[in-house]
Design a protein around this motif. Structure first.
Motif, mmCIF file in Angstrom:
data_model
loop_
_atom_site.group_PDB
_atom_site.id
_atom_site.type_symbol
_atom_site.label_atom_id
_atom_site.label_comp_id
_atom_site.label_asym_id
_atom_site.label_seq_id
_atom_site.Cartn_x
_atom_site.Cartn_y
_atom_site.Cartn_z
ATOM 1 N N GLY A 165 1.011 -1.140 0.105
ATOM 2 C CA GLY A 165 -0.101 0.074 0.069
ATOM 3 C C GLY A 165 0.962 1.191 0.058
ATOM 4 O O GLY A 165 0.493 2.473 -0.614
ATOM 5 N N GLY A 166 1.809 1.201 0.886
ATOM 6 C CA GLY A 166 2.700 2.460 1.031
ATOM 7 C C GLY A 166 3.707 2.680 -0.253
ATOM 8 O O GLY A 166 3.681 3.959 -1.014
ATOM 9 N N ALA A 167 4.098 1.698 -0.966
ATOM 10 C CA ALA A 167 4.820 1.647 -2.321
ATOM 11 C C ALA A 167 3.826 2.242 -3.346
ATOM 12 O O ALA A 167 4.099 3.034 -4.248
ATOM 13 N N ALA A 168 2.825 1.724 -3.481
ATOM 14 C CA ALA A 168 1.775 2.078 -4.662
ATOM 15 C C ALA A 168 1.525 3.355 -4.414
ATOM 16 O O ALA A 168 1.201 4.115 -5.508
ATOM 17 N N MET A 169 1.421 4.259 -3.348
ATOM 18 C CA MET A 169 1.225 5.530 -3.488
ATOM 19 C C MET A 169 2.227 6.604 -3.213
ATOM 20 O O MET A 169 2.114 7.702 -2.944
ATOM 21 N N HIS A 170 3.234 5.790 -3.007
ATOM 22 C CA HIS A 170 4.738 6.786 -2.587
ATOM 23 C C HIS A 170 5.011 7.747 -3.728
ATOM 24 O O HIS A 170 5.133 7.310 -4.893
ATOM 25 N N PRO A 171 5.548 8.841 -3.261
ATOM 26 C CA PRO A 171 5.828 9.952 -4.200
ATOM 27 C C PRO A 171 6.963 9.398 -5.334
ATOM 28 O O PRO A 171 6.949 9.981 -6.447
ATOM 29 N N LEU A 172 7.744 8.757 -4.610
ATOM 30 C CA LEU A 172 9.067 8.210 -5.750
ATOM 31 C C LEU A 172 8.413 7.307 -6.923
ATOM 32 O O LEU A 172 9.117 7.026 -7.799
ATOM 33 N N VAL A 173 7.129 6.795 -6.717
ATOM 34 C CA VAL A 173 6.802 5.910 -7.855
ATOM 35 C C VAL A 173 5.625 6.647 -8.468
ATOM 36 O O VAL A 173 5.109 5.837 -9.618
ATOM 37 N N ALA A 174 5.392 7.661 -8.355
ATOM 38 C CA ALA A 174 3.988 8.454 -8.824
ATOM 39 C C ALA A 174 4.231 8.725 -10.333
ATOM 40 O O ALA A 174 3.238 8.441 -11.035
ATOM 41 N N GLU A 175 5.539 8.595 -10.725
ATOM 42 C CA GLU A 175 5.701 8.855 -12.253
ATOM 43 C C GLU A 175 5.920 7.829 -12.999
ATOM 44 O O GLU A 175 5.875 7.680 -14.315
ATOM 45 N N LEU A 176 5.889 6.724 -12.301
ATOM 46 C CA LEU A 176 5.798 5.133 -13.077
ATOM 47 C C LEU A 176 4.789 4.839 -13.552
ATOM 48 O O LEU A 176 3.593 5.132 -12.879
ATOM 49 N N ASP A 177 4.781 3.904 -14.750
ATOM 50 C CA ASP A 177 3.426 3.285 -15.177
ATOM 51 C C ASP A 177 2.997 2.334 -14.171
ATOM 52 O O ASP A 177 3.732 1.723 -13.742
ATOM 53 N N THR A 178 1.740 2.221 -14.377
ATOM 54 C CA THR A 178 1.207 1.071 -13.615
ATOM 55 C C THR A 178 1.756 -0.381 -13.807
ATOM 56 O O THR A 178 1.933 -1.095 -12.736
ATOM 57 N N GLU A 179 2.037 -0.774 -14.908
ATOM 58 C CA GLU A 179 2.560 -1.884 -15.366
ATOM 59 C C GLU A 179 3.818 -2.172 -14.683
ATOM 60 O O GLU A 179 4.159 -3.367 -13.987
ATOM 61 N N THR A 180 4.748 -1.137 -14.550
ATOM 62 C CA THR A 180 5.962 -1.169 -14.146
ATOM 63 C C THR A 180 5.902 -1.357 -12.417
ATOM 64 O O THR A 180 6.273 -2.475 -11.810
ATOM 65 N N VAL A 181 5.037 -0.465 -11.837
ATOM 66 C CA VAL A 181 4.605 -0.582 -10.400
ATOM 67 C C VAL A 181 4.073 -2.212 -10.101
ATOM 68 O O VAL A 181 4.545 -2.756 -9.085
ATOM 69 N N ARG A 182 3.148 -2.692 -10.863
ATOM 70 C CA ARG A 182 2.645 -3.930 -10.652
ATOM 71 C C ARG A 182 3.660 -4.808 -10.550
ATOM 72 O O ARG A 182 3.772 -5.765 -9.818
ATOM 73 N N ALA A 183 4.381 -5.004 -11.655
ATOM 74 C CA ALA A 183 5.742 -5.950 -11.833
ATOM 75 C C ALA A 183 6.589 -5.909 -10.681
ATOM 76 O O ALA A 183 6.953 -7.277 -10.167
ATOM 77 N N GLN A 184 6.780 -4.703 -10.137
ATOM 78 C CA GLN A 184 7.846 -4.590 -9.231
ATOM 79 C C GLN A 184 7.159 -5.009 -7.762
ATOM 80 O O GLN A 184 7.764 -6.008 -7.016
ATOM 81 N N LEU A 185 5.808 -4.728 -7.469
ATOM 82 C CA LEU A 185 5.235 -5.042 -6.421
ATOM 83 C C LEU A 185 5.178 -6.650 -6.284
ATOM 84 O O LEU A 185 5.304 -7.344 -5.323
ATOM 85 N N LEU A 186 4.620 -7.216 -7.405
ATOM 86 C CA LEU A 186 4.717 -8.815 -7.292
ATOM 87 C C LEU A 186 5.799 -9.337 -7.215
ATOM 88 O O LEU A 186 5.957 -10.329 -6.246
ATOM 89 N N ASP A 187 6.949 -8.704 -8.003
ATOM 90 C CA ASP A 187 8.216 -9.568 -7.618
ATOM 91 C C ASP A 187 8.754 -9.417 -6.387
ATOM 92 O O ASP A 187 9.148 -10.377 -5.749
ATOM 93 N N LEU A 188 8.575 -8.394 -5.590
ATOM 94 C CA LEU A 188 8.953 -8.016 -4.328
ATOM 95 C C LEU A 188 8.238 -8.963 -3.293
ATOM 96 O O LEU A 188 8.865 -9.450 -2.095
#
Length: 197
Positions: A165-188
């Motif tokens: 939840g924190g990573a999905a809304m963190h300012p450091l990932v705000a500019e990343l596209d949803t697919e990149t965020v999804r892939a990273q969250l799933l991997d981690l």
């Protein structure tokens, strides 16, 4: 400060509200995610949907009722995600964890600021801490994610859901596209749960 009693029954289906109530709950949940429950006033909720505070009071007697309605919606979504993960994966605990992880990530991305911020708000946490249906939903989530019970399993699941939840809304990932965020969250998340990548 929340003072009303939490609802007696646990959320099993998404609550059904009139269109007016649904607009209030939706706007309130967005504001709760941005400002916290304590930092959100009824006037802010009314302004967000372009009505008077009296119009909000006409639908909900107190802010507490709005908070309860917002939390019930989020818990119903979480319960639905757990139900779907179990139905899809069957008896395999590892497949349930994988399916549930994917659904939690989707909830976090779909609601980007709201899902975990709302459920993780300290005011809401204190309010629902002793509420048995809420505790059952959270305990079920922790058990499905870790396959275990006890303090260590609770901490692992709490850390994982807070991190997602924190990573999905963190300012450091705000500019990343949803697919990149999804892939990273799933991997981690898979690594955290020791699931095969």
């Amino acid at each position: 400060m929340i003072s009303a009693e939490p609802p007696a029954d646990g959320p099993s289906v998404l609550p059904v509200h009139s269109p007016a109530k649904a607009r209030i709950v939706s706007a309130a949940a967005d504001l709760f995610a941005e400002h916290g429950v304590g930092g959100t006033s009824l006037q802010m909720i009314a302004a967000a949907i372009g009505v008077t505070k009296a119009a909000v009071y006409h639908q909900f007697k107190t802010k507490d009722e709005i908070v309860v309605a917002a939390v019930e919606e989020e818990l119903a979504r979480l319960t639905g995600a757990m139900d779907e993960a179990e139905a899809e994966a069957g008896a395999s605990a590892e497949l349930v964890r994988e399916a549930l992880l994917a659904r939690i990530v989707e909830l976090a991305l779909d609601r980007r600021r709201m899902e975990f911020a709302l459920v993780g708000d300290p005011v809401i946490g204190r309010y629902f801490a002793g509420h048995e249906p809420f505790r059952r939903v959270v305990e079920r989530l922790y058990r499905l994610l870790t396959g275990e019970a006890g303090p260590e399993a609770r901490m692992r699941a709490a850390m994982l859901t807070a991190a997602i939840g924190g990573a999905a809304m963190h300012p450091l990932v705000a500019e990343l596209d949803t697919e990149t965020v999804r892939a990273q969250l799933l991997d981690l998340g898979r690594r955290f749960l020791d699931l095969p990548g």
